[in-house]
Motif scaffolding. Structure first.
Motif, short mmCIF file in Angstrom:
data_model
loop_
_atom_site.label_atom_id
_atom_site.label_comp_id
_atom_site.label_asym_id
_atom_site.label_seq_id
_atom_site.Cartn_x
_atom_site.Cartn_y
_atom_site.Cartn_z
N GLY A 1 32.42 41.08 45.95
CA GLY A 1 33.48 40.13 45.60
C GLY A 1 33.05 39.16 44.53
O GLY A 1 33.87 38.72 43.70
N GLN A 2 31.76 38.80 44.52
CA GLN A 2 31.27 37.88 43.49
C GLN A 2 31.38 38.51 42.10
O GLN A 2 31.63 37.82 41.11
CB GLN A 2 29.81 37.49 43.78
N LEU A 3 31.18 39.83 42.04
CA LEU A 3 31.31 40.52 40.75
C LEU A 3 32.77 40.59 40.32
O LEU A 3 33.07 40.56 39.12
CB LEU A 3 30.72 41.92 40.86
N LEU A 4 33.69 40.67 41.29
CA LEU A 4 35.11 40.66 40.94
C LEU A 4 35.52 39.31 40.37
O LEU A 4 36.39 39.24 39.49
CB LEU A 4 35.95 41.00 42.17
N PHE A 5 34.91 38.22 40.88
CA PHE A 5 35.18 36.91 40.31
C PHE A 5 34.78 36.87 38.84
O PHE A 5 35.49 36.32 38.00
CB PHE A 5 34.43 35.82 41.08
N ARG A 6 33.63 37.45 38.52
CA ARG A 6 33.20 37.50 37.12
C ARG A 6 34.24 38.23 36.27
O ARG A 6 34.62 37.77 35.20
CB ARG A 6 31.84 38.22 36.99
N ASP A 7 34.69 39.38 36.77
CA ASP A 7 35.68 40.14 36.02
C ASP A 7 36.98 39.36 35.84
O ASP A 7 37.64 39.47 34.80
CB ASP A 7 35.95 41.48 36.72
N MET A 8 37.37 38.59 36.85
CA MET A 8 38.59 37.78 36.74
C MET A 8 38.48 36.82 35.57
O MET A 8 39.41 36.71 34.75
CB MET A 8 38.81 37.00 38.04
#
Length: 625
Positions: free
Chosen positions: A291-298
């Motif tokens: 999920g932390q990597l998805l925040f980066r992508d956001m």
């Protein structure tokens, strides 16, 4: 890094771009560690080869290099930063004119940010759900490809042309410089060997961060994390302790992701493979490791769509306008911020300086800012606390001022993530629960009642009793004398004394309430950065003269149709005073106008979606090895 191929042979090259050199903080600097480690890895595959670092900006170097080295291909990684995009467009045009084929790849994020935007209806990604939905349309996240096993010998590396040196000003690292920079003395470096620059060559002073860079160390750290299957599969970031420091409670892989010494896809799939095999109940995005990597992508998706405007309030269609103190000055010709700000309040300017150097008189805030200044890294909840304190929870100072400090000091600084986080935490974009304010007194006690974190980073308070460690101004004078530290002064001295610690910069409870009222009013007025009233300055007429921030105009009642249930106790058990979690949250979409629109817009709110604060646990603290 731009890699060129010529005459059937490959060389790894870095063209030093003076405009993209982040503040270099420490010996050995993580960036230089990464370059050295990469060069070593190349030499292991072929002793005749190495990383060739050439000292010149790519816009002027590459046309000469194309001709001198008979280059046929240019390979580089896509970037979403507005300056980098402009630079890469120029480089691609130069390559086309030289007949050089350009190959670009996406590597910094799980998904191509442009594809995320395309599959999000052409809009910036403003929530985790939008990233997940757009990602599902793109397809499965690609697994990383194996590293090459062999490399050819390098070709002719002669540099028979003149060097175009960069302008000496502005020097973005002047504050860190103690000697004369000799990096640009020769194209191939002072020794003529294309070597990785040293701190001495760069003329930079020593700093205190213990953190190192390079793929070798990054993969070792990742291996250690993956070995602990339970930790990897059940990780929930909001349950980690922001007060842990030896060791920290999170992975501390963010600097490696920033410098490229760890592939985000390698990280994702190593974690996901563990999660898929885990027999127990695993954590889910947004709080999980993936999920932390998805925040980066956001944040990268938002930056990719909004461009230059993403990094500022004025002109930004998805950033709520709030009349903060110390707002940025804007160039009337191009609408971009100028690196200067309006000092509308001497008090606010003093508050900013005290916050930056860890002299606010609130030990939890000061400890975080001193850790940041010394080490270049702080826990994500610590970032929440100091950002809230500076903006909507205390000083009511523009988030852009805080983002500048983080850009200067963070070794994991990623412009997309830094800007996005500051907009989130100031409730300017991505998140809207402005009533949720971190208490500098109650919040750290959740995980550190004794104040060990404060005692370490604010050593003048190391002998204070635990009951006063977060409120030392309440200690009787005899206890202050016994602890050999008197609470006095305004904290404006650049360096603190071991015998003195400043009084609080302001009454936190009073300032918190003032900020909440100001945020409520700003949300009621509901302007965004691209609204004509923001752009022409007439927004002042909508705000009360006595309101927080830079105002001058007609009175406006502190209205608002949105009903909000406010907890009346000073601090709830989370150390936060604020709105119930179900009462709003991260907004899924921003203003209806697209980037650059000069017209006004209304923003649609949504239920809490992908907000880390919404997953705060009041009692549980995750223990890590």
């Amino acid at each position: 890094m731009y890699t060129v191929r010529g005459s059937g042979q490959t060389d790894g090259n870095i063209c030093k771009d003076v405009h993209k050199v982040a503040p270099l903080r420490d010996p050995p600097n993580p960036r230089l560690d990464c370059q050295s480690d990469l060069s070593t890895s190349i030499s292991k595959l072929n002793p005749k080869s190495k990383l060739h670092v050439i000292r010149e900006a790519p816009q002027t170097l590459l046309p000469k290099l194309f001709k001198a080295w008979k280059v046929s291909h240019l390979v580089f990684e896509k970037d979403t930063d507005a300056y980098a995009r402009d630079r890469d467009v120029e480089v691609m045009k130069l390559a086309e004119e030289a007949g050089v084929e350009v190959i670009t790849r996406t590597g910094r994020t799980l998904y191509d940010p442009d594809e995320l935007v395309k599959n999000n209806g052409g809009r910036p990604t403003m929530s985790i759900s939008q990233v997940q939905q757009a990602g599902a349309k793109i397809g499965k996240i690609a697994r990383p490809i194996p590293a090459p096993q062999t490399l050819p010998d390098p070709g002719d590396t002669a540099l028979d042309f003149e060097q175009d040196q960069p302008l000496k000003q502005p020097d973005y690292n002047a504050i860190q410089r103690v000697g004369v920079e000799s990096s640009y003395s020769k194209l191939a470096g002072p020794n003529g060997d294309f070597g990785v620059p040293s701190m001495e060559e760069l003329g930079l002073k020593k700093a205190s961060t213990p953190h190192r860079g390079g793929e070798t160390l990054a993969l070792q750290a990742l291996d250690k994390i993956i070995e602990d299957e339970k930790y990897t599969a059940t990780f929930e970031k909001p349950k980690t302790a922001p007060t842990a420091f030896a060791p920290q409670s999170t992975t501390l892989l963010s600097p490696h992701l920033h410098f490229g010494s760890l592939s985000c896809r390698e990280f994702y799939w190593r974690v996901q493979d563990v999660v898929d095999k885990y027999k127990g109940t695993s954590s889910k995005p947004p709080v999980s490791l993936t999920g932390q990597l998805l925040f980066r992508d956001m944040y990268f998706g938002a930056q990719a769509q909004l461009g230059w405007m993403f990094g500022q309030t004025e002109g930004n269609s998805h950033c709520r306008f709030i009349p903060w103190h110390l707002r940025s000055k804007v160039d009337e010709k191009n609408g971009l911020i100028m690196g200067e700000y309006h000092v509308d309040s001497p008090d606010a300017e003093a508050w900013l300086q005290r916050w930056k150097f860890g002299r606010t008189g609130f030990p939890w805030i000061d400890a975080i800012m001193r850790q940041l200044r010394q080490e270049g890294w702080i826990h994500h909840l610590a970032r929440h606390a100091v950002a809230c304190f500076l903006t909507r929870g205390g000083a009511y100072i523009s988030w852009e001022r805080g983002a500048e400090v983080f850009e200067e000091w963070l070794i994991d600084h990623e412009s997309a993530c830094n800007i996005g986080n500051w907009q989130w935490l100031s409730c300017s974009a991505f998140y809207s629960q402005y009533f949720r304010v971190y208490s500098p007194i109650a919040f750290p006690q959740k995980t550190d009642k004794n104040g060990d974190f404060v005692r370490h980073f604010v050593p003048e308070l190391k002998d204070y009793p635990a009951k006063y460690i977060y409120e030392p101004w309440k200690a009787p004078i005899q206890d202050q004398k016994k602890a050999r530290c008197i609470i006095k002064g305004d904290g404006m001295e650049r360096e603190t004394s071991p015998l003195q610690y400043p009084r609080p910069v302001f009454d936190f409870a009073q300032r918190r309430d003032i900020c909440i009222k100001g945020m409520k009013n700003a949300c009621h007025i509901n302007l965004y950065g691209n609204n004509p009233k923001v752009l022409d300055g007439s927004w002042r007429k909508l705000f009360d003269d006595k309101a927080e921030g830079l105002t001058e105009g007609h009175n406006s009642a502190d209205g608002g149709s949105r009903k909000v249930k406010v907890r009346q106790n000073l601090d709830n058990e989370n150390g936060e005073h604020g709105i119930d979690e179900e009462e709003g949250g991260a907004a899924d979409v921003g203003g209806d106008g697209k980037s650059g629109d000069r017209g006004g817009n209304k923003r649609k709110g949504g239920k809490s979606n992908g907000t880390l604060d919404g997953f705060m646990s009041p009692r549980k603290t995750r223990k890590t090895n």
